[in-house]
Design a protein around this motif. Structure first.
Motif, PDB file in Angstrom:
ATOM      1  N   SER A  11       0.801  -1.219   0.000  1.00 37.13           N
ATOM      2  CA  SER A  11       0.000   0.000   0.000  1.00 37.13           C
ATOM      3  C   SER A  11       0.838   1.276   0.000  1.00 37.13           C
ATOM      4  O   SER A  11       0.494   2.261  -0.642  1.00 37.13           O
ATOM      5  N   ALA A  87       9.969   0.147   3.492  1.00 33.75           N
ATOM      6  CA  ALA A  87       8.661   0.453   4.094  1.00 33.75           C
ATOM      7  C   ALA A  87       7.646  -0.544   3.541  1.00 33.75           C
ATOM      8  O   ALA A  87       6.982  -0.286   2.551  1.00 33.75           O
ATOM      9  N   GLY A  88       7.608  -1.717   4.172  1.00 34.88           N
ATOM     10  CA  GLY A  88       6.724  -2.763   3.677  1.00 34.88           C
ATOM     11  C   GLY A  88       7.281  -3.432   2.430  1.00 34.88           C
ATOM     12  O   GLY A  88       6.519  -3.880   1.574  1.00 34.88           O
ATOM     13  N   ASN A 107      14.764  -0.425   8.141  1.00 32.88           N
ATOM     14  CA  ASN A 107      13.483  -1.092   7.930  1.00 32.88           C
ATOM     15  C   ASN A 107      12.539  -0.768   9.084  1.00 32.88           C
ATOM     16  O   ASN A 107      12.981  -0.450  10.186  1.00 32.88           O
ATOM     17  N   GLU A 173       3.462   3.578  13.420  1.00 35.89           N
ATOM     18  CA  GLU A 173       4.552   3.458  12.425  1.00 35.89           C
ATOM     19  C   GLU A 173       4.833   4.792  11.760  1.00 35.89           C
ATOM     20  O   GLU A 173       5.990   5.195  11.600  1.00 35.89           O
TER      21      GLU A 173
HETATM   22  C1  GAR Z   1       3.921  -2.067   7.573  1.00 38.81           C
HETATM   23  O1  GAR Z   1       3.107  -2.408   8.666  1.00 38.81           O
HETATM   24  C2  GAR Z   1       5.333  -2.547   7.798  1.00 38.81           C
HETATM   25  O2  GAR Z   1       5.743  -2.459   9.133  1.00 38.81           O
HETATM   26  C3  GAR Z   1       5.230  -3.978   7.350  1.00 38.81           C
HETATM   27  O3  GAR Z   1       4.447  -3.913   6.190  1.00 38.81           O
HETATM   28  C4  GAR Z   1       3.495  -2.860   6.332  1.00 38.81           C
HETATM   29  C5  GAR Z   1       3.504  -2.005   5.085  1.00 38.81           C
HETATM   30  O4  GAR Z   1       2.481  -1.045   5.109  1.00 38.81           O
HETATM   31  N1  GAR Z   1       6.524  -4.563   7.115  1.00 38.81           N
HETATM   32  C6  GAR Z   1       6.858  -5.817   7.421  1.00 38.81           C
HETATM   33  O5  GAR Z   1       6.087  -6.615   7.891  1.00 38.81           O
HETATM   34  C7  GAR Z   1       8.306  -6.175   7.138  1.00 38.81           C
HETATM   35  N2  GAR Z   1       8.639  -7.458   7.697  1.00 38.81           N
HETATM   36  P1  GAR Z   1       2.486   0.160   4.069  1.00 38.81           P
HETATM   37  O6  GAR Z   1       2.725  -0.428   2.689  1.00 38.81           O
HETATM   38  O7  GAR Z   1       1.126   0.772   4.180  1.00 38.81           O
HETATM   39  O8  GAR Z   1       3.581   1.129   4.454  1.00 38.81           O
END
Ligand code: GAR
Length: 186
Positions: A11, A87-88, A107, A173
């Motif tokens: 996202s 970031a994800g 990360n 976050e």
């Molecule tokens: C976030 O919650 C991040 O912490 C997680 O993916 C999501 C991405 O959200 N990352 C992990 O789990 C890494 N191991 P976003 O695309 O909305 O930023």
């Protein structure tokens, strides 16, 4: 400003939070490039809305992971990127990228590491029944969510409500990543 690339697979709400903090003048950083391994991910639309260039490469189009990361490094060099902000980005970083950006890859992970590394950390935490989980910002090494910790914040689990817990974690976050990057990159 410090030149960064944001890597994302989904996202991109963390990317958006970082970009909005930059535009509010809270972060002396410029996102030169968004890198994704998922060309259809919503983060691509978000980047386009900010007129930030996107590098979308499918790893499966490369013979090896080293070839894939080498192609990314070429683009990062072209944009003079100094730091990589994951970031994800749901892929392990190999020695190729780690060697090209030593101590310059960070990360964010949705748990209080070392608890619940890997995929679906929020689901893992709820499954385990912890009452408090949280968010961790850390340096990236060759392991899965194992590098030195930079910042953490606790978030209460909303009992039996995954969606509400997830919302609370995302909210934290967005605040924590901006603060940690500001400290780290100033
Ligand atoms: C976030 O919650 C991040 O912490 C997680 O993916 C999501 C991405 O959200 N990352 C992990 O789990 C890494 N191991 P976003 O695309 O909305 O930023």
């Amino acid at each position: 400003p410090t030149k960064i690339a944001v890597f994302a697979s989904g996202s991109g709400s963390n990317f958006q939070a970082i970009q909005e903090a930059i535009e509010r003048g809270e972060l002396n950083v410029k996102v030169e490039l968004v890198v994704t391994d998922k060309p259809g991910a919503f983060v691509v639309t978000r980047a386009e809305n900010f007129s930030i260039p996107v590098l979308a490469l499918s790893p499966k189009e490369f013979a090896t992971k080293a070839d894939y990361e080498t192609a990314i490094i070429e683009a990062l060099r072209k944009y003079d990127v100094e730091w990589i902000v994951l970031a994800g980005y749901m892929r392990l970083i190999s020695e190729v990228l780690l060697t090209a950006f030593p101590q310059r890859i960070v990360n964010i992970h949705p748990s209080l590491l070392p608890a619940f590394p890997g995929k679906d950390a929020i689901g893992q935490a709820m499954e385990h029944g912890v009452k408090i989980t949280g968010v961790t910002v850390h340096f990236v090494d060759e392991g899965m969510d194992t590098g030195p910790i930079i910042a953490q914040a606790a978030v209460s689990v909303v009992d039996g409500d995954r969606e509400a817990t997830e919302t609370a974690i995302h909210k934290e976050e967005h605040v924590l990543y901006t603060k940690a990057l500001q400290q780290l990159l100033k």
